[in-house]
Design an enzyme around this catalytic site. Structure first.
Site, PDB file in Angstrom:
ATOM      1  N   CYS A  31       0.848  -1.205   0.000  1.00 15.00           N
ATOM      2  CA  CYS A  31       0.000   0.000   0.000  1.00 15.00           C
ATOM      3  C   CYS A  31       0.881   1.252   0.000  1.00 15.00           C
ATOM      4  CB  CYS A  31      -0.917  -0.029   1.218  1.00 15.00           C
ATOM      5  SG  CYS A  31      -1.899   1.474   1.410  1.00 15.00           S
ATOM      6  N   CYS A  34       0.103   3.706   2.887  1.00 18.27           N
ATOM      7  CA  CYS A  34       0.589   3.172   4.166  1.00 18.27           C
ATOM      8  C   CYS A  34       2.071   3.499   4.357  1.00 18.27           C
ATOM      9  CB  CYS A  34       0.375   1.660   4.225  1.00 18.27           C
ATOM     10  SG  CYS A  34      -1.358   1.154   4.122  1.00 18.27           S
TER      11      CYS A  34
END
Length: 556
Positions: A31, A34
């Site tokens: 991600c 993230c």
């Protein structure tokens, strides 16, 4: 407590149980948002760790670590920040939204209020920051204007009407040396008070930080202990390899021959994060929401913090941008309509063509069906005509043969025996024999008890498929029932029309002869074998023993 990485589902459960309040970040290694927001999360964890009024522990766990347990925590997006009290969830924030995280923590993890305290030196009302500073200066003999109140309660009074209070003996003793230099202290105190007013003219000093402080100790130990890299190289590898051990090893293998690979790591200035930069396309993103939108739209995952300030658009630039977007949307809409129009025309052509082809195919099938029907009817008629002609020819042939043979037809010998071509009117009927034929037919010898062993041996010689064994088993049952129940008429009669007899006894040579030699004889209708009244029970008993012995030998 700073951000703690949890590497197993059990570690997550233990972390939740060990802390009264826990903020867990459910993240994923693939991600982009993230990865980009992790430094901010570490900074937020450090700030709350330094704040003693809020007791909340920060942890991060990755999707590949949880596996199927990710469904247990109902995680539907990455990153997801969930606040727990023990193992009970209090709330969650989906996506990168640190304001929402702070609001969630402030709502459920407020500091306890133990009541108003008293300031040092007196009253029950807390003094303001300026009054507290003045009181501290007064204690060291630098009272400023000489009217600094002794207690917090005096802060609400008018400074011009303040009254001096008695000072305890101990305080007076402490203040005596300070009064000797009252003038100098007063000037120093005035300078101290005035310093904040001049702070805006002083250049701010740039804070330098060590970039290796943010590295994970376990990663450094892995590179230095398990893999044998030096500390400097391990730290440089982690700094330039996206903070992972795999990235660090790849970077070190690429740059291990660099001349400055072993130079010390210099401190870097701490700059505020003003924006984010996409390393895949170079685009500057103003905030985390735009970064997440850009990552989802383009699939890019390599981002970094940037100190470059993204300039806000002016009103004229906004209008120009909106006009550009509208023009682009209009062009896209027109292009899509043109493409749809062409596609609709092609689809209509294909529909009409397929309809015509289906109609042609249906007509062809109907024509073929009519032709087949005509051919079938014609063939049936031709077959009927040929059959009538054949019958007429046969009748004519029989008529001529009767005329030539004084009314008799010649017979033909086939697989079923004598089979004349037509009805014979001057020969015996079915089942009848002439006396001459009966006299010529040789008589068969009657079965004898002396040949009992021969009959049993013939039956036992059938080895294929176990047929001989099945026949011996049936014969043993027939004879054994008669021996055990000699007066029961049910066992003295064998039905030759049932399936067992036809399939397992009749086809095998010696089986029927054995029964006949023991006294069984066909009845008048030929449907059964019946045991006569004068049967020899000793022969039946002897036959039973021999059949049982043959069956046991056969089955070995």
């Amino acid at each position: 407590m700073t951000l703690q990485e949890l590497d197993t589902p059990e570690a997550l459960s233990s972390f939740l149980s060990a802390n009264p309040h826990s903020l867990i970040c459910f993240s994923a290694t693939w991600c982009g948002p993230c990865k980009a927001s992790k430094p901010q999360l570490e900074a937020l964890a450090s700030s709350y760790a330094a704040d003693s009024s809020v007791n909340v522990a920060f942890g991060i766990v990755y999707e590949h670590v949880l596996g199927d347990d990710v469904q247990r925590y109902k995680v539907k997006a990455f990153p997801t920040y969930a606040l727990f009290k023990g193992s009970d969830e209090l709330g969650r924030v989906q996506g990168v939204n640190f304001d929402g995280i702070k609001a969630l923590i402030g709502q459920h993890c407020k500091a306890h209020n133990f009541g108003g305290g008293s300031s040092l030196g007196g009253g029950g009302v807390a003094a303001s920051a300026a009054d507290a500073r003045a009181q501290r200066l007064a204690r060291f003999g630098g009272g400023g204007n000489g009217n600094v109140p002794k207690e917090g309660a005096a802060a609400s009074a008018n400074p011009d009407t303040e009254k001096k209070e008695e000072v305890p003996d101990e305080e007076m003793k402490d203040a005596a040396p300070a009064k000797a230099a009252a003038t100098k202290s007063e000037e120093d105190s005035k300078m101290d008070v005035d310093e904040p007013e001049k702070s805006d003219t002083i250049c701010e000093k740039v804070e330098m930080i060590d970039p290796t402080e943010s590295l994970k100790k376990e990663d450094v130990e892995t590179l230095t202990g398990a893999m044998g890299f030096s500390l400097i190289r391990a730290q440089k590898g982690l700094l330039n390899g996206n903070g992972s051990v795999e990235g660090a090893v790849e970077w070190l293998l690429t740059h291990q021959e660099d001349a400055n690979i072993d130079d010390p790591i210099e401190k870097v200035p701490k700059h505020p994060v003003l924006s984010y930069k996409c390393n895949d396309c170079g685009k500057i993103l103003a905030n985390m929401a735009n970064l997440e939108l850009h990552a989802n739209k383009t699939g890019h995952s390599d981002f970094e913090e940037s100190t470059e300030q993204k300039k806000a658009l002016t009103a004229e630039e906004k209008q120009a941008q909106m006009a550009k977007i509208k023009t682009l949307l209009k062009a896209k809409r027109s292009e899509r309509e043109e493409v749809e129009k062409v596609e609709n025309v092609e689809l209509e052509k294909q529909r009409r063509f397929m309809g015509q082809e289906m109609a042609k195919t249906r007509e062809q099938m109907e024509r073929d069906e009519r032709k087949r029907s005509v051919r079938t009817r014609k063939k049936e008629k031709d077959d009927a005509v040929r059959e009538r002609q054949r019958i007429r020819a046969e009748l004519e042939k029989d008529k001529r043969e009767r005329i030539a043979n004084k009314g008799k037809l010649k017979g033909k010998l086939g697989v079923d025996g004598y089979n004349p071509d037509a009805i014979q009117y001057n020969v015996p009927g079915e089942g009848q024999q002439t006396e001459e034929a009966a006299a010529k037919k040789p008589k068969k010898a009657a079965p004898s008890v002396a040949k009992m062993d021969e009959y049993i041996a013939k039956v036992a010689s059938y080895r294929a498929g176990g047929d001989g064994g099945n026949c011996l088993k049936i014969l043993k049952a027939y004879i054994g029932n008669v021996v055990k129940n000699p007066d029961d008429p049910k066992y003295r009669k064998i039905n030759t029309e049932n399936k067992a007899y036809k399939m397992k006894v009749k086809p095998f040579m010696g089986a029927k002869s054995l029964l006949l030699c023991l006294g069984f004889a066909p009845n008048e209708g030929g449907t059964a074998l019946e045991l006569g009244e004068d049967s020899d029970m000793a022969a039946l008993t002897q036959a039973k023993e021999k059949v049982e012995a043959a069956y046991e030998k056969y089955m070995k």
